[in-house]
Design a protein around this motif. Structure first.
Motif, PDB file in Angstrom:
ATOM      1  N   GLU A   7       7.063 -10.471 -35.614  1.00 12.05           N
ATOM      2  CA  GLU A   7       7.551 -11.133 -34.410  1.00 12.05           C
ATOM      3  C   GLU A   7       6.435 -11.125 -33.366  1.00 12.05           C
ATOM      4  N   ASN A   8       6.265 -12.236 -32.703  1.00 14.01           N
ATOM      5  CA  ASN A   8       5.227 -12.361 -31.690  1.00 14.01           C
ATOM      6  C   ASN A   8       5.900 -12.679 -30.363  1.00 14.01           C
ATOM      7  N   PHE A   9       5.643 -11.855 -29.339  1.00 19.11           N
ATOM      8  CA  PHE A   9       6.244 -12.132 -28.038  1.00 19.11           C
ATOM      9  C   PHE A   9       5.253 -11.747 -26.940  1.00 19.11           C
ATOM     10  N   VAL A  10       5.489 -12.291 -25.787  1.00 21.95           N
ATOM     11  CA  VAL A  10       4.639 -12.025 -24.628  1.00 21.95           C
ATOM     12  C   VAL A  10       5.481 -11.325 -23.571  1.00 21.95           C
ATOM     13  N   ILE A  11       4.937 -10.230 -23.053  1.00 18.58           N
ATOM     14  CA  ILE A  11       5.610  -9.526 -21.966  1.00 18.58           C
ATOM     15  C   ILE A  11       5.168 -10.184 -20.666  1.00 18.58           C
ATOM     16  N   PRO A  12       6.097 -10.735 -19.915  1.00 17.60           N
ATOM     17  CA  PRO A  12       5.714 -11.443 -18.686  1.00 17.60           C
ATOM     18  C   PRO A  12       5.165 -10.475 -17.632  1.00 17.60           C
ATOM     19  N   SER A  13       4.260 -10.980 -16.826  1.00 14.25           N
ATOM     20  CA  SER A  13       3.702 -10.161 -15.750  1.00 14.25           C
ATOM     21  C   SER A  13       4.741  -9.971 -14.657  1.00 14.25           C
ATOM     22  N   ARG A  14       4.552  -8.915 -13.881  1.00 16.83           N
ATOM     23  CA  ARG A  14       5.443  -8.637 -12.765  1.00 16.83           C
ATOM     24  C   ARG A  14       4.629  -8.540 -11.491  1.00 16.83           C
ATOM     25  N   THR A  15       5.249  -8.839 -10.397  1.00 15.52           N
ATOM     26  CA  THR A  15       4.610  -8.694  -9.099  1.00 15.52           C
ATOM     27  C   THR A  15       4.620  -7.225  -8.711  1.00 15.52           C
ATOM     28  N   ALA A  16       3.491  -6.737  -8.233  1.00 15.42           N
ATOM     29  CA  ALA A  16       3.391  -5.334  -7.830  1.00 15.42           C
ATOM     30  C   ALA A  16       4.336  -5.052  -6.672  1.00 15.42           C
ATOM     31  N   LYS A  17       4.926  -3.853  -6.702  1.00 15.86           N
ATOM     32  CA  LYS A  17       5.793  -3.402  -5.610  1.00 15.86           C
ATOM     33  C   LYS A  17       5.097  -2.248  -4.913  1.00 15.86           C
ATOM     34  N   TYR A  18       4.985  -2.370  -3.607  1.00 22.18           N
ATOM     35  CA  TYR A  18       4.306  -1.349  -2.819  1.00 22.18           C
ATOM     36  C   TYR A  18       5.314  -0.563  -1.996  1.00 22.18           C
ATOM     37  N   GLY A  19       4.936   0.674  -1.665  1.00 24.89           N
ATOM     38  CA  GLY A  19       5.794   1.522  -0.851  1.00 24.89           C
ATOM     39  C   GLY A  19       5.052   2.054   0.349  1.00 24.89           C
ATOM     40  N   GLU A  20       5.796   2.644   1.260  1.00 23.13           N
ATOM     41  CA  GLU A  20       5.229   3.191   2.490  1.00 23.13           C
ATOM     42  C   GLU A  20       5.278   4.712   2.456  1.00 23.13           C
ATOM     43  N   LEU A  21       4.269   5.326   3.041  1.00 25.20           N
ATOM     44  CA  LEU A  21       4.268   6.775   3.168  1.00 25.20           C
ATOM     45  C   LEU A  21       5.086   7.169   4.389  1.00 25.20           C
ATOM     46  N   SER A  22       5.793   8.274   4.283  1.00 28.29           N
ATOM     47  CA  SER A  22       6.601   8.777   5.393  1.00 28.29           C
ATOM     48  C   SER A  22       5.817   9.771   6.255  1.00 28.29           C
ATOM     49  N   PHE A  23       4.539   9.916   5.967  1.00 28.71           N
ATOM     50  CA  PHE A  23       3.671  10.841   6.697  1.00 28.71           C
ATOM     51  C   PHE A  23       2.278  10.236   6.751  1.00 28.71           C
ATOM     52  N   GLN A  24       1.404  10.851   7.528  1.00 27.83           N
ATOM     53  CA  GLN A  24       0.029  10.367   7.661  1.00 27.83           C
ATOM     54  C   GLN A  24      -0.887  11.143   6.738  1.00 27.83           C
ATOM     55  N   LEU A  25      -1.491  10.465   5.789  1.00 23.72           N
ATOM     56  CA  LEU A  25      -2.558  11.085   5.006  1.00 23.72           C
ATOM     57  C   LEU A  25      -3.741  11.322   5.935  1.00 23.72           C
ATOM     58  N   ALA A  26      -4.541  12.328   5.625  1.00 23.65           N
ATOM     59  CA  ALA A  26      -5.753  12.566   6.404  1.00 23.65           C
ATOM     60  C   ALA A  26      -6.586  11.285   6.396  1.00 23.65           C
ATOM     61  N   PRO A  27      -7.092  10.849   7.543  1.00 24.84           N
ATOM     62  CA  PRO A  27      -7.825   9.578   7.620  1.00 24.84           C
ATOM     63  C   PRO A  27      -9.056   9.530   6.726  1.00 24.84           C
ATOM     64  N   GLU A  28      -9.642  10.687   6.429  1.00 20.40           N
ATOM     65  CA  GLU A  28     -10.832  10.731   5.572  1.00 20.40           C
ATOM     66  C   GLU A  28     -10.545  10.212   4.164  1.00 20.40           C
ATOM     67  N   ILE A  29      -9.298  10.311   3.751  1.00 18.18           N
ATOM     68  CA  ILE A  29      -8.926   9.858   2.407  1.00 18.18           C
ATOM     69  C   ILE A  29      -9.130   8.354   2.268  1.00 18.18           C
ATOM     70  N   TYR A  30      -8.768   7.619   3.297  1.00 17.33           N
ATOM     71  CA  TYR A  30      -8.888   6.160   3.213  1.00 17.33           C
ATOM     72  C   TYR A  30     -10.343   5.715   3.108  1.00 17.33           C
ATOM     73  N   GLN A  31     -11.262   6.530   3.632  1.00 17.36           N
ATOM     74  CA  GLN A  31     -12.682   6.214   3.495  1.00 17.36           C
ATOM     75  C   GLN A  31     -13.128   6.296   2.033  1.00 17.36           C
ATOM     76  N   ALA A  32     -12.474   7.153   1.248  1.00 23.24           N
ATOM     77  CA  ALA A  32     -12.848   7.355  -0.149  1.00 23.24           C
ATOM     78  C   ALA A  32     -12.187   6.354  -1.085  1.00 23.24           C
ATOM     79  N   LEU A  33     -11.167   5.654  -0.593  1.00 23.06           N
ATOM     80  CA  LEU A  33     -10.438   4.700  -1.432  1.00 23.06           C
ATOM     81  C   LEU A  33     -10.906   3.282  -1.154  1.00 23.06           C
ATOM     82  N   ASP A  34     -10.687   2.416  -2.108  1.00 19.19           N
ATOM     83  CA  ASP A  34     -11.012   1.001  -1.898  1.00 19.19           C
ATOM     84  C   ASP A  34      -9.756   0.191  -1.566  1.00 19.19           C
ATOM     85  N   HIS A  35      -8.695   0.890  -1.188  1.00 18.24           N
ATOM     86  CA  HIS A  35      -7.439   0.237  -0.808  1.00 18.24           C
ATOM     87  C   HIS A  35      -6.691   1.124   0.170  1.00 18.24           C
ATOM     88  N   ASP A  36      -5.710   0.550   0.820  1.00 20.30           N
ATOM     89  CA  ASP A  36      -4.893   1.350   1.730  1.00 20.30           C
ATOM     90  C   ASP A  36      -3.403   1.172   1.461  1.00 20.30           C
TER      91      ASP A  36
END
Length: 191
Positions: A7-36
């Motif tokens: 059987e041959n089938f294709v799994i359809p792509s899904r749109t990414a779901k993002y969430g919010e943090l309920s606290f503040q990460l240390a700001p230095e962390i965002y400097q090390a990441l390529d996303h926020d």
């Protein structure tokens, strides 16, 4: 191989779901990441860890599970200069891979330039063990070393264990049967 595939089938792509943090990460962390932004499962887990809850993360491969505990640790390391962390892996190769990934992130954060991150396993030289006990704030280890070296010598690990904020057990599904029972007892002793 077309004639061999039932059987041959294709799994359809899904749109990414993002969430919010309920606290503040240390700001230095965002400097090390390529996303926020964080995927919903990452935000949920980061929030739960921040609230002091025990968390189990089960998602598909390459979904950002490791980033959850890495960022949790880095946030606490930046906010608490005495905090220590223990990462437990079933294999040395896996531990080394995750250690490299962790060091890659902290290498982008100047405030953590002097952070001692070490491997503490059966291959750790005897001459290096004392320095690790005294200086390491993050160790990558395995259940056997906790049982045979850390817990029997807990007096020498007093500072590290007293300041232990997070214990990560990776590949939890490996710990089942007799091996799982043994590891459960080691973890009970660690707690």
């Amino acid at each position: 191989y077309n004639g061999q595939i039932k059987e041959n089938f294709v799994i359809p792509s899904r749109t990414a779901k993002y969430g919010e943090l309920s606290f503040q990460l240390a700001p230095e962390i965002y400097q090390a990441l390529d996303h926020d932004k964080f995927y919903s499962h990452q935000a949920d887990a980061l929030n739960a860890i921040h609230e002091g809850e025990n968390v189990i993360i089960t998602t598909s491969t390459s979904s950002g599970k490791s980033l959850i505990y890495q960022l949790s640790a880095i946030d606490i390391l930046l906010k608490d200069p005495e905090a220590t962390f223990m990462y437990i892996f079933p294999t040395k190769a896996l531990a080394q891979d995750h250690k490299r990934s962790f060091e890659s992130i902290i290498g982008k954060i100047p405030q953590l330039a002097d952070l001692h991150v070490n491997t503490y396993d059966g291959d750790t030289e005897q001459a290096d063990r004392r320095g690790i006990r005294e200086k390491a704030r993050v160790i990558f280890t395995n259940p056997d070393m906790i049982h045979t070296s850390i817990l029997p010598n807990h007096i020498n690990w007093k500072h590290f264990l007293f300041n232990l904020k997070v214990v990560v057990v990776d590949e939890l599904h490996i710990y089942r049967g007799l091996f799982g029972s043994n590891v459960a007892l080691v973890m009970r002793r660690l707690l």
